[in-house]
Design an enzyme around this catalytic site. Structure first.
Site, PDB file in Angstrom:
ATOM      1  N   CYS A 260      -2.883  -1.693  -2.693  1.00  0.00           N
ATOM      2  CA  CYS A 260      -2.874  -0.259  -1.808  1.00  0.00           C
ATOM      3  C   CYS A 260      -2.215  -0.709  -0.213  1.00  0.00           C
ATOM      4  O   CYS A 260      -1.973  -1.644  -0.082  1.00  0.00           O
ATOM      5  CB  CYS A 260      -4.073   0.401  -1.774  1.00  0.00           C
ATOM      6  SG  CYS A 260      -5.531  -0.517  -0.902  1.00  0.00           S
ATOM      7  N   ARG A 266      -8.800   2.008  -2.149  1.00  0.00           N
ATOM      8  CA  ARG A 266      -8.327   2.043  -3.538  1.00  0.00           C
ATOM      9  C   ARG A 266      -8.141   0.773  -4.356  1.00  0.00           C
ATOM     10  O   ARG A 266      -8.756   0.730  -5.218  1.00  0.00           O
ATOM     11  CB  ARG A 266      -6.989   2.700  -3.366  1.00  0.00           C
ATOM     12  CG  ARG A 266      -6.921   4.253  -3.045  1.00  0.00           C
ATOM     13  CD  ARG A 266      -5.587   4.961  -2.723  1.00  0.00           C
ATOM     14  NE  ARG A 266      -5.322   4.220  -1.544  1.00  0.00           N
ATOM     15  CZ  ARG A 266      -3.899   4.496  -1.064  1.00  0.00           C
ATOM     16  NH1 ARG A 266      -3.091   5.438  -1.828  1.00  0.00           N
ATOM     17  NH2 ARG A 266      -3.445   4.018   0.107  1.00  0.00           N
ATOM     18  N   ASP A 377      -5.047   8.514  -0.688  1.00  0.00           N
ATOM     19  CA  ASP A 377      -5.669   7.495   0.219  1.00  0.00           C
ATOM     20  C   ASP A 377      -6.817   8.159   0.649  1.00  0.00           C
ATOM     21  O   ASP A 377      -6.768   9.107   1.428  1.00  0.00           O
ATOM     22  CB  ASP A 377      -4.936   6.821   1.318  1.00  0.00           C
ATOM     23  CG  ASP A 377      -5.490   5.716   1.878  1.00  0.00           C
ATOM     24  OD1 ASP A 377      -6.694   5.813   1.752  1.00  0.00           O
ATOM     25  OD2 ASP A 377      -4.832   5.074   2.980  1.00  0.00           O
TER      26      ASP A 377
END
EC number: 2.7.7.87
Length: 419
Positions: A260, A266, A377
């Site tokens: 990520c 994440r 996100d």
């Protein structure tokens, strides 16, 4: 018609002092443009002259642009490690013109290996053999034990006309390591070299862009059966055919890496979820799950809400520290899941030779093309948003788990790994 020699460009370059001192200034750097199918003899002689004087050259190979130094010249060797910012405890391979010089320099034992070397050379292979003669070659000297030398050496005979003619003319070992800063992007174009090394080298031989490569396949010929330490352009299956099946792969884990942006939300969640899923399968000891981020930020713990959501779902992320994705991580990974489209674009651009490893988690193995293939996100949002992020990632991993296990099963079968 102009020859490459007549098109020489002279640039400023750092000093070639005795010993080499980074940052000093000296003679101008030489640049030659060549036709790789018909390299000019004058350029080959000039490159050899630079090597003899203890200089560094950038030259084209069959996999990427290499950084060459006279392996017998201690000052040149020190400069090479300094320019690459490479740990001197990590050896580099050596380019040779033929098997006979390999025999004279290092020894070949048992002699039957010579036939195996002929089967893979010239080509995109680094052969690890015993350094039986233990000649005092600076490139092989152990940094932790001065005066002693590595027991093994990696040798190359590239399938590239310029390399073959230069090494035959120089008739001594030349270093064969990538012309880049250690751990950074592999150089497939002179622009890549200049972008990283600037004018710290003494000569650049430009043969134009080189097709992105996975690098040379590294084979340890000191082991029985021979061991494939790194699978490069030549696969295990291709090498088994060349060596009549007398080779096996190192029993390395199947590595899955989640990527990520900052590696604090994440990708750590995805890492923890998949680790928990795999723990219930027979492949739990064969697969290693990691994570990284595309942003070059200092290492830090997972976000507080990431840790909280992990705790809620019996996933401990308290010991996690973020890390920036690099070439070593990419090369060691078998499959790289990207959380969002920008992560996929970043990796494909920075590591084109490994683009087949990079996939979007939401899009991978999905029958239809998604309008929104990215996972948002959660940074800056509340706990509920983090819960939804977890739920989305968990659902996607549950969907693709059978496909992951299929890849791992094939990986184990190809390498004869029993699980």
């Amino acid at each position: 018609m102009d020859t490459p020699l007549s098109r020489t460009i002279l640039l400023d370059a750092p000093a070639m002092e005795k010993p080499y001192v980074p940052g000093k200034r000296t003679e101008q750097m030489k640049y030659y443009k060549i036709d790789p199918r018909n390299p000019d003899d004058k350029v080959i002689r000039e490159a050899a002259a630079v090597l003899e004087k203890g200089g560094l050259i950038v030259y084209p190979t069959d996999t990427l642009y290499g950084l060459g130094a006279d392996a017998y010249n201690r000052r040149a060797v020190n400069k090479l490690f300094s320019v690459k910012k490479r740990d001197m405890r990590k050896p580099v391979s050596i380019m040779m013109p033929d098997i006979q010089l390999i025999r004279e320099t290092f020894g070949i034992y048992p002699e039957s290996i010579a036939g195996e070397l002929e089967a893979v050379f010239p080509g995109a292979v680094t052969a690890v053999i015993e350094n039986r003669l233990q000649k005092k070659i600076p490139i092989l000297e152990r940094h932790d034990r001065p005066g002693s030398y590595n027991e093994k050496v990696g040798v190359r005979i590239p399938d590239h006309l310029f390399c073959n003619r230069l090494s035959a003319f120089f008739s001594a070992p030349i270093t064969s390591t990538s012309a880049n800063i250690s751990g950074e992007k592999n150089p497939y174009d002179v622009k890549d070299v200049i972008g990283q090394l600037g004018s710290t080298v003494d000569m650049i031989i430009d043969a134009g862009p080189i097709a992105p490569s996975r690098g040379s396949s590294i084979i340890d010929f000191t082991n029985t059966p021979y061991l494939l330490l790194r699978e490069g352009d030549l696969s295990l299956e291709q090498l088994q055919k060349k060596l009549n099946g007398e080779i096996t792969a190192v029993n390395k884990p199947f590595v899955i890496t989640f990527v990520c942006s900052g590696n604090i939300c994440r990708s750590p969640l995805a890492m923890g979820i998949l680790r928990k899923m795999l723990a219930k399968t027979k492949y739990r000891d064969l697969v290693r799950v990691e994570s990284a981020g595309t942003l070059p930020i200092r290492p830090q713990q997972a976000h507080d809400l990431t840790i909280e959501v992990g705790d809620i779902n019996d996933i401990n992320l308290r010991g996690h520290l973020s890390r920036h994705i690099n070439r070593e991580i990419v090369e060691n990974s078998n499959l790289v899941f990207c959380m969002a489209r920008d992560h996929l674009d970043y990796l494909q651009k920075k590591y084109p030779a490994h683009r087949e490893k990079f996939v979007l988690l939401k899009q991978w193995k999905c029958r239809k093309k998604l309008t929104i293939p990215s996972i948002a996100d959660p940074i800056g949002h509340n706990l509920d948003f983090y819960r939804e992020t977890y739920k989305t990632i968990h659902g996607e991993l549950k969907r693709v788990l059978p496909h992951i296990l299929s890849l791992v099963r094939k990986y184990a079968e190809e390498r004869g790994i029993r699980v």
